[in-house]
Design a protein around this motif. Structure first.
Motif, PDB file in Angstrom:
ATOM      1  N   PRO A   1      -5.344  -5.305  -4.191  1.00  0.00           N
ATOM      2  CA  PRO A   1      -4.316  -6.156  -4.794  1.00  0.00           C
ATOM      3  C   PRO A   1      -2.916  -5.573  -4.664  1.00  0.00           C
ATOM      4  CG  PRO A   1      -5.693  -5.128  -6.481  1.00  0.00           C
ATOM      5  CD  PRO A   1      -6.214  -4.685  -5.163  1.00  0.00           C
ATOM      6  N   LYS A   2      -1.945  -6.447  -4.799  1.00  0.00           N
ATOM      7  CA  LYS A   2      -0.509  -6.141  -4.832  1.00  0.00           C
ATOM      8  C   LYS A   2       0.057  -5.988  -3.424  1.00  0.00           C
ATOM      9  CE  LYS A   2       2.993  -3.632  -7.360  1.00  0.00           C
ATOM     10  NZ  LYS A   2       3.303  -2.544  -8.248  1.00  0.00           N
ATOM     11  N   LEU A   3       0.696  -7.043  -2.965  1.00  0.00           N
ATOM     12  CA  LEU A   3       1.352  -7.031  -1.663  1.00  0.00           C
ATOM     13  C   LEU A   3       2.493  -6.025  -1.641  1.00  0.00           C
ATOM     14  CD1 LEU A   3       1.566 -10.859  -0.905  1.00  0.00           C
ATOM     15  CD2 LEU A   3       0.060  -9.190   0.179  1.00  0.00           C
ATOM     16  N   GLY A   4       2.653  -5.363  -0.514  1.00  0.00           N
ATOM     17  CA  GLY A   4       3.758  -4.424  -0.337  1.00  0.00           C
ATOM     18  C   GLY A   4       3.772  -3.934   1.091  1.00  0.00           C
TER      19      GLY A   4
ATOM     20  N   GLN B   1       0.606  -2.716   3.389  1.00  0.00           N
ATOM     21  CA  GLN B   1       0.379  -3.489   4.612  1.00  0.00           C
ATOM     22  C   GLN B   1       0.318  -2.571   5.835  1.00  0.00           C
ATOM     23  OE1 GLN B   1       2.235  -7.400   5.292  1.00  0.00           O
ATOM     24  NE2 GLN B   1       3.337  -6.409   6.972  1.00  0.00           N
TER      25      GLN B   1
ATOM     26  N   LYS C   1      -4.048 -11.089   4.720  1.00  0.00           N
ATOM     27  CA  LYS C   1      -2.982 -10.993   3.724  1.00  0.00           C
ATOM     28  C   LYS C   1      -3.033 -12.291   2.927  1.00  0.00           C
ATOM     29  CE  LYS C   1       2.042 -10.263   3.650  1.00  0.00           C
ATOM     30  NZ  LYS C   1       3.191 -10.010   4.561  1.00  0.00           N
TER      31      LYS C   1
ATOM     32  N   THR D   1      -1.797 -14.657  -0.475  1.00  0.00           N
ATOM     33  CA  THR D   1      -0.998 -15.010  -1.642  1.00  0.00           C
ATOM     34  C   THR D   1      -1.604 -16.297  -2.178  1.00  0.00           C
ATOM     35  OG1 THR D   1       0.986 -14.033  -0.720  1.00  0.00           O
ATOM     36  CG2 THR D   1       1.291 -15.570  -2.519  1.00  0.00           C
TER      37      THR D   1
ATOM     38  N   SER E   1      -2.996 -11.689  -4.917  1.00  0.00           N
ATOM     39  CA  SER E   1      -1.789 -11.435  -4.143  1.00  0.00           C
ATOM     40  C   SER E   1      -1.988 -10.027  -3.589  1.00  0.00           C
ATOM     41  CB  SER E   1      -0.554 -11.511  -5.036  1.00  0.00           C
ATOM     42  OG  SER E   1       0.593 -11.170  -4.289  1.00  0.00           O
ATOM     43  N   GLY E   2      -2.524  -9.950  -2.374  1.00  0.00           N
ATOM     44  CA  GLY E   2      -2.869  -8.651  -1.817  1.00  0.00           C
ATOM     45  C   GLY E   2      -3.537  -8.786  -0.467  1.00  0.00           C
TER      46      GLY E   2
ATOM     47  N   SER F   1       1.942   2.418  -3.168  1.00  0.00           N
ATOM     48  CA  SER F   1       2.076   1.807  -4.503  1.00  0.00           C
ATOM     49  C   SER F   1       1.199   0.584  -4.637  1.00  0.00           C
ATOM     50  CB  SER F   1       3.527   1.432  -4.753  1.00  0.00           C
ATOM     51  OG  SER F   1       3.999   0.569  -3.748  1.00  0.00           O
TER      52      SER F   1
END
Length: 176
Positions: free
Chosen positions: A87-90, A94, A131, A133, A141-142, A176
């Motif tokens: 989880p958590k897009l960044g 990526q 990816k 969302t 979202s990840g 992160s």
């Protein structure tokens, strides 16, 4: 003949918990590091000097191994399929997910029962990344990773000493 069944199994207590706790990526395979695997156990990490730990929580993280034999060809192999949700897009996550897909890492998988197994021991892994969302507030979202390998045997278990040794090799560099 060496492939005859040699032991039975009794019904055990209900003391197991499903799920994956952590995943450790190593940039290479048994051939690169000189892993020693005997009787379905990894007993030496060879020259392995660093792994990258990914902590996971969701019920979408699974490891399935399917053994396939062919009477016609006289062959047997094990397809290993690891599903990972991050989880958590960044941008930093990526970049690492893409490196996992571009490389052929071996993957150590730790479950909630204290077992650690090695996926892609000799042939490494091949991964695909998505990816995501989601549309609803509670959607992912990840990233999801489908990590696959084909090996001669099921993933070997790490013995007690190798579990300890592996955890000492965890890099302190994280995303992160």
């Amino acid at each position: 003949m060496s492939c005859l069944v040699s032991k039975g199994k009794l019904l055990n207590c209900r003391d197991q918990k499903g799920g994956i706790k952590s995943i450790y990526f190593a940039n290479g395979t048994a051939d690169d590091f000189g892993f020693v695997i005997s009787a379905h156990q990894l007993t030496s990490l060879g020259t392995l000097d660093e792994v990258f730990k990914y902590e996971v929580k969701a019920t979408t993280n699974t490891l399935t191994e399917t053994g396939t034999s062919s009477e016609d060809n006289g062959t047997f192999f094990v397809a290993q399929a690891l599903a990972i949700t991050l989880p958590k897009l960044g941008a930093d996550l990526q970049a690492q997910a893409q490196l996992i897909c571009a490389g052929r890492p071996s993957v150590f998988v730790e479950d909630y029962n204290g077992n650690i197994v090695l996926v892609g021991a000799y042939n490494g892994t091949m991964s695909n990344m998505t990816k995501v969302t989601g549309g609803a507030s509670g959607d992912l979202s990840g990233f999801t990773l489908a990590v696959n390998a084909e090996e001669k045997d099921n993933s070997p278990f790490l013995d007690s000493a190798m579990k300890t040794a592996l955890k000492l090799l965890v890099s302190d560099v994280v995303v992160s």
